[in-house]
Design an enzyme around this catalytic site. Structure first.
Site, PDB file in Angstrom:
ATOM      1  N   ASP A  31     -42.191  -2.742  21.518  1.00  0.00           N
ATOM      2  CA  ASP A  31     -42.217  -3.642  20.367  1.00  0.00           C
ATOM      3  C   ASP A  31     -40.774  -4.078  20.158  1.00  0.00           C
ATOM      4  O   ASP A  31     -39.946  -3.294  19.693  1.00  0.00           O
ATOM      5  CB  ASP A  31     -42.765  -2.890  19.152  1.00  0.00           C
ATOM      6  CG  ASP A  31     -42.877  -3.759  17.905  1.00  0.00           C
ATOM      7  OD1 ASP A  31     -42.259  -4.853  17.872  1.00  0.00           O
ATOM      8  OD2 ASP A  31     -43.571  -3.346  16.958  1.00  0.00           O
ATOM      9  N   ASP A  44     -13.320   3.421  11.178  1.00  0.00           N
ATOM     10  CA  ASP A  44     -12.802   2.054  11.284  1.00  0.00           C
ATOM     11  C   ASP A  44     -13.764   1.096  11.971  1.00  0.00           C
ATOM     12  O   ASP A  44     -13.401  -0.048  12.258  1.00  0.00           O
ATOM     13  CB  ASP A  44     -11.492   2.061  12.085  1.00  0.00           C
ATOM     14  CG  ASP A  44     -10.352   2.647  11.272  1.00  0.00           C
ATOM     15  OD1 ASP A  44     -10.507   2.760  10.041  1.00  0.00           O
ATOM     16  OD2 ASP A  44      -9.325   2.980  11.875  1.00  0.00           O
ATOM     17  N   ARG A  62     -50.647  -1.398  21.240  1.00  0.00           N
ATOM     18  CA  ARG A  62     -50.518  -2.488  20.271  1.00  0.00           C
ATOM     19  C   ARG A  62     -50.221  -3.754  21.056  1.00  0.00           C
ATOM     20  O   ARG A  62     -49.526  -3.704  22.080  1.00  0.00           O
ATOM     21  CB  ARG A  62     -49.402  -2.197  19.258  1.00  0.00           C
ATOM     22  CG  ARG A  62     -49.198  -3.316  18.241  1.00  0.00           C
ATOM     23  CD  ARG A  62     -48.409  -2.886  16.992  1.00  0.00           C
ATOM     24  NE  ARG A  62     -47.039  -2.541  17.245  1.00  0.00           N
ATOM     25  CZ  ARG A  62     -46.563  -1.301  17.237  1.00  0.00           C
ATOM     26  NH1 ARG A  62     -47.359  -0.281  16.989  1.00  0.00           N
ATOM     27  NH2 ARG A  62     -45.288  -1.051  17.495  1.00  0.00           N
ATOM     28  N   ASP A  67     -40.987 -11.179  17.247  1.00  0.00           N
ATOM     29  CA  ASP A  67     -41.543  -9.827  17.108  1.00  0.00           C
ATOM     30  C   ASP A  67     -42.734  -9.702  18.056  1.00  0.00           C
ATOM     31  O   ASP A  67     -43.829 -10.156  17.726  1.00  0.00           O
ATOM     32  CB  ASP A  67     -41.956  -9.647  15.633  1.00  0.00           C
ATOM     33  CG  ASP A  67     -42.438  -8.242  15.317  1.00  0.00           C
ATOM     34  OD1 ASP A  67     -42.377  -7.367  16.196  1.00  0.00           O
ATOM     35  OD2 ASP A  67     -42.883  -8.030  14.168  1.00  0.00           O
ATOM     36  N   HIS A  91     -52.456   0.453  10.345  1.00  0.00           N
ATOM     37  CA  HIS A  91     -51.560  -0.561   9.765  1.00  0.00           C
ATOM     38  C   HIS A  91     -52.305  -1.884   9.652  1.00  0.00           C
ATOM     39  O   HIS A  91     -53.434  -2.010  10.093  1.00  0.00           O
ATOM     40  CB  HIS A  91     -50.278  -0.692  10.597  1.00  0.00           C
ATOM     41  CG  HIS A  91     -50.492  -1.079  12.030  1.00  0.00           C
ATOM     42  ND1 HIS A  91     -50.860  -2.349  12.419  1.00  0.00           N
ATOM     43  CD2 HIS A  91     -50.387  -0.354  13.172  1.00  0.00           C
ATOM     44  CE1 HIS A  91     -50.950  -2.386  13.733  1.00  0.00           C
ATOM     45  NE2 HIS A  91     -50.690  -1.190  14.221  1.00  0.00           N
ATOM     46  N   TYR A 140     -54.333   3.821  18.082  1.00  0.00           N
ATOM     47  CA  TYR A 140     -53.455   4.951  18.394  1.00  0.00           C
ATOM     48  C   TYR A 140     -54.290   6.221  18.305  1.00  0.00           C
ATOM     49  O   TYR A 140     -54.783   6.553  17.226  1.00  0.00           O
ATOM     50  CB  TYR A 140     -52.282   5.004  17.402  1.00  0.00           C
ATOM     51  CG  TYR A 140     -51.664   3.633  17.179  1.00  0.00           C
ATOM     52  CD1 TYR A 140     -50.662   3.143  18.015  1.00  0.00           C
ATOM     53  CD2 TYR A 140     -52.151   2.802  16.159  1.00  0.00           C
ATOM     54  CE1 TYR A 140     -50.136   1.870  17.832  1.00  0.00           C
ATOM     55  CE2 TYR A 140     -51.634   1.523  15.966  1.00  0.00           C
ATOM     56  CZ  TYR A 140     -50.635   1.060  16.798  1.00  0.00           C
ATOM     57  OH  TYR A 140     -50.129  -0.197  16.614  1.00  0.00           O
ATOM     58  N   GLU A 149     -50.971  -8.397  15.160  1.00  0.00           N
ATOM     59  CA  GLU A 149     -50.609  -7.200  15.900  1.00  0.00           C
ATOM     60  C   GLU A 149     -51.547  -6.013  15.697  1.00  0.00           C
ATOM     61  O   GLU A 149     -51.138  -4.965  15.203  1.00  0.00           O
ATOM     62  CB  GLU A 149     -49.182  -6.785  15.544  1.00  0.00           C
ATOM     63  CG  GLU A 149     -48.880  -6.692  14.048  1.00  0.00           C
ATOM     64  CD  GLU A 149     -47.455  -6.191  13.789  1.00  0.00           C
ATOM     65  OE1 GLU A 149     -47.105  -5.150  14.339  1.00  0.00           O
ATOM     66  OE2 GLU A 149     -46.717  -6.860  13.046  1.00  0.00           O
ATOM     67  N   HIS A 196     -39.996  -8.695   8.733  1.00  0.00           N
ATOM     68  CA  HIS A 196     -41.059  -8.625   7.710  1.00  0.00           C
ATOM     69  C   HIS A 196     -40.603  -9.609   6.637  1.00  0.00           C
ATOM     70  O   HIS A 196     -39.859  -9.244   5.731  1.00  0.00           O
ATOM     71  CB  HIS A 196     -41.201  -7.212   7.151  1.00  0.00           C
ATOM     72  CG  HIS A 196     -41.696  -6.230   8.170  1.00  0.00           C
ATOM     73  ND1 HIS A 196     -41.729  -4.887   7.961  1.00  0.00           N
ATOM     74  CD2 HIS A 196     -42.193  -6.412   9.427  1.00  0.00           C
ATOM     75  CE1 HIS A 196     -42.223  -4.271   9.037  1.00  0.00           C
ATOM     76  NE2 HIS A 196     -42.501  -5.176   9.945  1.00  0.00           N
ATOM     77  N   GLU A 249     -48.911  -7.663  20.123  1.00  0.00           N
ATOM     78  CA  GLU A 249     -48.382  -8.422  18.986  1.00  0.00           C
ATOM     79  C   GLU A 249     -47.830  -9.767  19.445  1.00  0.00           C
ATOM     80  O   GLU A 249     -47.018  -9.840  20.372  1.00  0.00           O
ATOM     81  CB  GLU A 249     -47.266  -7.624  18.303  1.00  0.00           C
ATOM     82  CG  GLU A 249     -46.571  -8.391  17.181  1.00  0.00           C
ATOM     83  CD  GLU A 249     -45.564  -7.541  16.414  1.00  0.00           C
ATOM     84  OE1 GLU A 249     -45.009  -6.602  16.996  1.00  0.00           O
ATOM     85  OE2 GLU A 249     -45.350  -7.835  15.225  1.00  0.00           O
ATOM     86  N   HIS A 264     -43.233   3.568  14.399  1.00  0.00           N
ATOM     87  CA  HIS A 264     -41.859   3.044  14.402  1.00  0.00           C
ATOM     88  C   HIS A 264     -40.929   3.953  15.214  1.00  0.00           C
ATOM     89  O   HIS A 264     -39.811   4.259  14.805  1.00  0.00           O
ATOM     90  CB  HIS A 264     -41.341   2.850  12.969  1.00  0.00           C
ATOM     91  CG  HIS A 264     -41.921   1.623  12.315  1.00  0.00           C
ATOM     92  ND1 HIS A 264     -41.788   1.340  10.983  1.00  0.00           N
ATOM     93  CD2 HIS A 264     -42.635   0.599  12.831  1.00  0.00           C
ATOM     94  CE1 HIS A 264     -42.403   0.200  10.701  1.00  0.00           C
ATOM     95  NE2 HIS A 264     -42.924  -0.274  11.814  1.00  0.00           N
ATOM     96  N   HIS A 307     -47.802  -9.582   9.403  1.00  0.00           N
ATOM     97  CA  HIS A 307     -46.905  -9.796   8.255  1.00  0.00           C
ATOM     98  C   HIS A 307     -46.290 -11.172   8.413  1.00  0.00           C
ATOM     99  O   HIS A 307     -46.283 -11.734   9.512  1.00  0.00           O
ATOM    100  CB  HIS A 307     -45.829  -8.708   8.211  1.00  0.00           C
ATOM    101  CG  HIS A 307     -45.148  -8.464   9.542  1.00  0.00           C
ATOM    102  ND1 HIS A 307     -44.137  -9.255  10.006  1.00  0.00           N
ATOM    103  CD2 HIS A 307     -45.373  -7.544  10.525  1.00  0.00           C
ATOM    104  CE1 HIS A 307     -43.751  -8.821  11.200  1.00  0.00           C
ATOM    105  NE2 HIS A 307     -44.488  -7.787  11.551  1.00  0.00           N
TER     106      HIS A 307
END
Ligand code: GLY
Ligand code: MN
Ligand code: MN
Length: 444
Positions: free
Chosen positions: A260, A39, A406, A271, A350, A388, A384, A361, A408, A243, A354
């Site tokens: 992030d 529910d 990173r 972002d 990467h 790594y 960004e 995105h 960004e 991610h 974007h």
């Protein structure tokens, strides 16, 4: 609360209709309510295209745009007022509210759509819709078309062209208006404050979720309903998982933590990524990698301006990072060759950014006619770069392994370059260490 003014939704509908072929119709459904379990529903988030054209926040609604229609170009199907349902679930605009508050020329109960919509489609040559993205709605659309076809012997004229709406609409969404930039600045400001709060709270012995709680506190306090995407709070080797979402590991002395996260205001995303030492002081290796990523980001900013193309910023980050990795002894060889062979991808896998907007995105083409898109005033994007170093990378000295960084920020292209929307968060090693030292002194 900063939000998109009502008049802007009307301008957007007019701009879209001006681009549609004569004698056509556009039909867009609201997002469905998503069930979380039994529910319990997920927090409702309107479909971005639907929101862009209406600002109408309810589910079970359909926008119909019919350029040139004498009795009104904008028809909204939506839920009827219902005292009992409103007692349980909250107020509804109803048809009166759709006209009075949301600018519809006419509004009908959503339960009447099967009876009314075929009549609105009939005689129009072309139907614009988001074909393929909502199979259930596509089926409904074909049912409505078949109702018209079944009456062809009575002279009914079904449309004979079906067109994806995305191309027109997503190109509009790519260019941000002054009002949109204002909302995005506000989302960025709140997210910047959230990152600062998380930096100040950072301590060994806490958990990744402890810092996520600090972010959520600032997001909600700032009026954001929710994060624009699942927050990434990644400490130690988790920072090398792009991610990462678990957010439940211990923060250890000597590790970095990469966050992030960004909130959403009136359906516009921010972002931001920052990476800092859990204990407030970068080690020599962490600092070397951090400053390399920061230099790459600076080089990218310099490549964002009207008439520069989309990929120039990315190319700048690749060059700075590859050169830097060679200097640090993490890559071996000629920079140009390492770029050509994409050797840097072992560390930087990467892209530099974007489009950013209602979707984190965001929509919009990156290439036009096979060429990288040229940047124009009002386009919003992230910058960004990251490095790594996998915890199990046997090709580098042990001291480097498990470091993930990173950085960004969000920018909007301006006449002379770009405006950084997220500049409110400390970014240099000195700034971050100073902020964290200050927070510790205050807490002691
Ligand atoms: N937060 C996802 C991204 O940075 O693209
Ligand atoms: Mn991003
Ligand atoms: Mn991000």
């Amino acid at each position: 609360m900063i939000h998109i003014p009502k008049a802007e939704y009307s301008r957007r509908r007019k701009a879209l209709m001006a681009q549609m072929e004569p004698n056509s119709i556009a039909i867009l459904p609201a997002a469905a309510v998503a069930i979380r379990n039994r529910d319990v529903e997920h927090v409702y988030r309107q479909d971005s295209d639907f929101q862009y054209l209406s600002g109408f926040p309810e589910p079970q609604a359909v926008i119909v745009l019919m350029p040139g229609r004498e009795h009104g170009e904008y028809v909204l199907f939506c839920r009827e007022r219902n005292a009992e349902r409103e007692l349980w679930d909250g107020l509804r605009a109803g048809q009166e509210g759709a006209i009075r508050d949301y600018g519809a020329d006419d509004a009908f109960p959503i339960t009447d759509i099967d009876d009314i919509l075929p009549g609105l489609i009939e005689g129009r040559d072309r139907v614009y819709s988001a074909m393929g993205s909502n199979p259930e709605f596509d089926r409904h659309l074909m049912d409505w078309i078949n109702v018209i076809r079944s009456k062809a012997h009575l002279g009914a004229q079904p449309p004979n062209e079906f067109v994806a709406l995305d191309h027109l609409l997503h190109d509009m969404r790519l260019y941000k208006s002054a009002a949109e930039v204002k909302v995005m600045r506000e989302a960025a400001r709140i997210s910047a404050q959230a990152h600062i709060r998380a930096m100040q709270a950072s301590r060994a012995g806490l958990y990744e979720y402890s810092l996520e709680a600090e972010l959520d506190y600032e997001f909600r306090k700032g009026g954001a309903k929710m994060p624009a995407y699942g927050s990434i709070v990644a400490a130690g080797r988790n920072s090398c998982i792009l991610h990462y979402q678990q957010n439940d590991a211990l923060l250890r002395d000597g590790d970095l933590v990469l966050i992030d996260a960004g909130c959403e205001i009136d359906c516009y995303a921010s972002d931001i990524t920052r990476t800092w030492p859990v204990n407030g002081k970068f080690s020599a290796e962490q600092k070397a990698i951090y400053e390399l990523v920061l230099a790459a980001q600076e080089a990218a900013f310099a490549e964002i301006a009207p008439n520069k193309h989309w990929n120039q910023a990315h190319e700048a980050t690749v060059r700075v990072i590859t050169t830097g990795l060679v200097k640090l002894g993490l890559l071996h060889g000629e920079v140009d060759e390492l770029i050509a062979s994409e050797a840097y991808k072992a560390f930087y896998m990467h892209r530099a950014g974007h489009w950013l907007g209602m979707d984190v995105h965001d929509v919009g083409e990156y290439k036009v006619g096979g060429e990288w898109r040229v940047l124009e005033v009002g386009m919003a994007l992230t910058v960004e770069p990251g490095i790594y170093i996998a915890p199990d990378n046997q090709n580098v000295a042990k001291k480097w392994r498990g470091i993930g960084v990173r950085i960004e920020d969000d920018v909007v292209v301006t006449k002379s370059g770009c405006e950084i929307l997220t500049g409110g968060v400390p970014k240099t090693v000195a700034e971050i260490e100073a902020l964290m030292a200050q927070a510790r002194t205050r807490a002691a």
